[in-house]
Design an enzyme around this catalytic site. Structure first.
Site, short mmCIF file in Angstrom:
data_model
loop_
_atom_site.label_atom_id
_atom_site.label_comp_id
_atom_site.label_asym_id
_atom_site.label_seq_id
_atom_site.Cartn_x
_atom_site.Cartn_y
_atom_site.Cartn_z
N MET A 171 11.99 24.34 3.32
CA MET A 171 11.17 23.58 2.37
C MET A 171 12.01 22.74 1.41
O MET A 171 11.70 21.57 1.16
CB MET A 171 10.26 24.51 1.57
CG MET A 171 9.27 23.76 0.68
SD MET A 171 8.27 24.84 -0.32
CE MET A 171 7.32 25.72 0.91
N TYR A 213 16.36 29.85 9.02
CA TYR A 213 15.17 30.55 9.51
C TYR A 213 15.15 30.64 11.03
O TYR A 213 15.51 29.69 11.73
CB TYR A 213 13.91 29.77 9.08
CG TYR A 213 13.50 30.02 7.65
CD1 TYR A 213 13.23 31.31 7.18
CD2 TYR A 213 13.35 28.95 6.78
CE1 TYR A 213 12.82 31.51 5.86
CE2 TYR A 213 12.94 29.14 5.47
CZ TYR A 213 12.68 30.43 5.01
OH TYR A 213 12.28 30.62 3.72
N LYS A 250 0.84 -1.21 0.00
CA LYS A 250 0.00 0.00 0.00
C LYS A 250 0.88 1.26 0.00
O LYS A 250 2.08 1.18 0.32
CB LYS A 250 -0.93 -0.02 1.22
CG LYS A 250 -0.20 -0.02 2.56
CD LYS A 250 -1.16 -0.36 3.71
CE LYS A 250 -0.41 -0.34 5.04
NZ LYS A 250 -1.23 -0.88 6.14
N ARG A 286 -11.13 -0.23 14.16
CA ARG A 286 -10.78 0.63 13.03
C ARG A 286 -11.50 0.13 11.79
O ARG A 286 -12.30 0.83 11.19
CB ARG A 286 -9.26 0.63 12.84
CG ARG A 286 -8.75 1.62 11.84
CD ARG A 286 -7.25 1.58 11.69
NE ARG A 286 -6.77 0.32 11.11
CZ ARG A 286 -5.54 0.13 10.66
NH1 ARG A 286 -4.65 1.11 10.73
NH2 ARG A 286 -5.17 -1.03 10.15
C1 LIG Z 1 -0.51 -1.80 6.82
C2 LIG Z 1 -1.11 -3.10 7.17
C3 LIG Z 1 -0.33 -4.27 7.22
C4 LIG Z 1 1.16 -4.25 7.17
O1 LIG Z 1 1.61 -3.80 8.43
P1 LIG Z 1 3.16 -3.66 8.78
O2 LIG Z 1 3.14 -3.25 10.21
O3 LIG Z 1 3.68 -2.61 7.88
O4 LIG Z 1 3.79 -4.97 8.55
C5 LIG Z 1 -0.98 -5.47 7.39
N1 LIG Z 1 -2.33 -5.53 7.53
C6 LIG Z 1 -3.10 -4.42 7.52
C7 LIG Z 1 -4.56 -4.55 7.71
C8 LIG Z 1 -2.52 -3.17 7.36
O5 LIG Z 1 -3.29 -2.08 7.37
#
Ligand SMILES: *Cc1c(COP(=O)(O)O)cnc(C)c1O
Length: 338
Positions: free
Chosen positions: A285, A236, A31, A122
């Site tokens: 930046m 800055y 992802k 969640r």
């Molecule tokens: C992001 C995610 C993972 C991977 O988690 P890591 O801690 O990066 O290994 C696995 N399952 C779900 C549902 C996630 O959101």
């Protein structure tokens, strides 16, 4: 500005995590463009190494990844079936009764998976929702049932055992493949592995996989150097003042490139062939200023992420986690994959 990404190290980390969960199939979580490192490069490398299960957050990410993987690679979408999403060639992980019924109405017979909530609150069906529709869900033959651990990076946290017990209670008699562990869960041991594990961050060389091979080197070009005299300030808000004559290098990257401004004045360094040079003054930046007084020769590039200062150490300086450092790395870097 070069972000060097070591695909061999990613593959080695995947194999190492897969070996720790040898009773399960190892997926790869790619992802957010493989945590900023380029899913179109990372996913095919892992496919070649044997991975067949991939996870993305959004259908749009899955659609972008689909052409880069052969047809027998399964791309699972963690946000499930959202209204208007194009799920062609993807497997939604359905998170609510609403998503389940929408998906079955629109994609009858197409593969899907189910997420249940075991305490993180969640994503996923609540226990009551699950018992209400589980017969119908199981009759539709999900690819797998999954849940996610909230505290797997803290092995002694009581939520781990509580979530494991809840997951077992809700799924033990389902006869469907199961998945609970991300990187942290893999390290909790075999009780947590079930049939499919979902490592993400560990592939990319960061905690909680402490034995990961480093994956990223971030090299930043020096634009100019100057000597500042005692009493002169740099950057800055004049937060740093020279106490002696100092050689300062100005480097071409800043918070627009994901070098979090919060590392300013925290002791982070850039490295010249292993020699630390402190970041001085504020990160701006597009620029960072670095004290290179200790270098006999200032090289053309200095490294911000390297074996001497891995992702997690930089994260400590910024008061965050490796995940945020990686996924913040911006679009202006020239990315190279070896
Ligand atoms: C992001 C995610 C993972 C991977 O988690 P890591 O801690 O990066 O290994 C696995 N399952 C779900 C549902 C996630 O959101």
């Amino acid at each position: 500005m070069t972000l060097h990404i070591d695909l061999q190290a990613i593959v080695a980390n995947w194999k190492a995590l897969a070996a720790k969960a040898s009773g399960a199939r190892a997926a790869a979580v790619v992802k957010a463009d493989a945590y900023g490192l380029g899913a179109a490069h990372v996913a095919p490398s892992l496919y070649e190494a044997g991975a067949r299960d991939f996870f993305v957050a959004l259908a749009s990410e899955g659609r972008a990844l689909r052409p880069h993987l052969p047809d027998d690679a399964r791309i699972n979408v963690l946000s499930g079936h959202m209204e208007g999403a194009d799920l062609t060639g993807l497997v939604p992980v359905l998170n609510s009764p609403e998503q389940f019924f929408r998906d079955r109405a629109m994609r009858p017979g197409k593969p899907f998976a189910i997420q249940i909530d075991t305490g993180m609150n969640r994503l996923g069906l609540e226990a009551g929702e699950w018992s209400a529709i589980r017969a119908e869900v199981l009759a539709a033959k999900p690819d797998f049932i999954m849940s996610h651990l909230a505290c797997a990076d803290e092995p002694d946290h009581p939520a781990n055992a509580a979530q494991l017990a809840a997951f077992r209670a809700m799924t033990d008699d389902c006869g469907v493949p199961r998945s609970l562990a991300a990187t942290g869960g893999i390290l909790l041991g075999p009780d947590y592995h079930f049939d499919l594990v979902r490592p993400g961050i560990g592939l990319y060389g960061a905690l909680p996989f402490a034995n990961a091979q480093p994956v990223v080197r971030l090299s930043l070009p020096v634009i100019q150097t100057r000597t500042v005299q005692p009493g002169e300030f740099v950057g800055y808000s004049a937060t740093w003042t020279a106490d002696a004559p100092r050689r300062i290098a100005t480097v071409a990257a800043g918070y627009a490139d994901g070098i979090l401004r919060s590392i300013s004045s925290k002791g982070a360094s850039l490295y010249a062939a292993g020699t630390a040079c402190h970041v001085v003054g504020r990160v701006s930046m597009d620029l960072i200023t670095v004290d290179v007084t200790g270098l006999a020769d200032v090289p053309r590039e200095l490294d911000l992420i390297c074996p001497e200062q891995p992702v997690d150490r930089l994260a400590d300086f910024a008061g965050t986690i490796g995940y945020e450092i990686l996924t913040s790395l911006g679009h202006r870097y020239h990315r190279t994959w070896q």
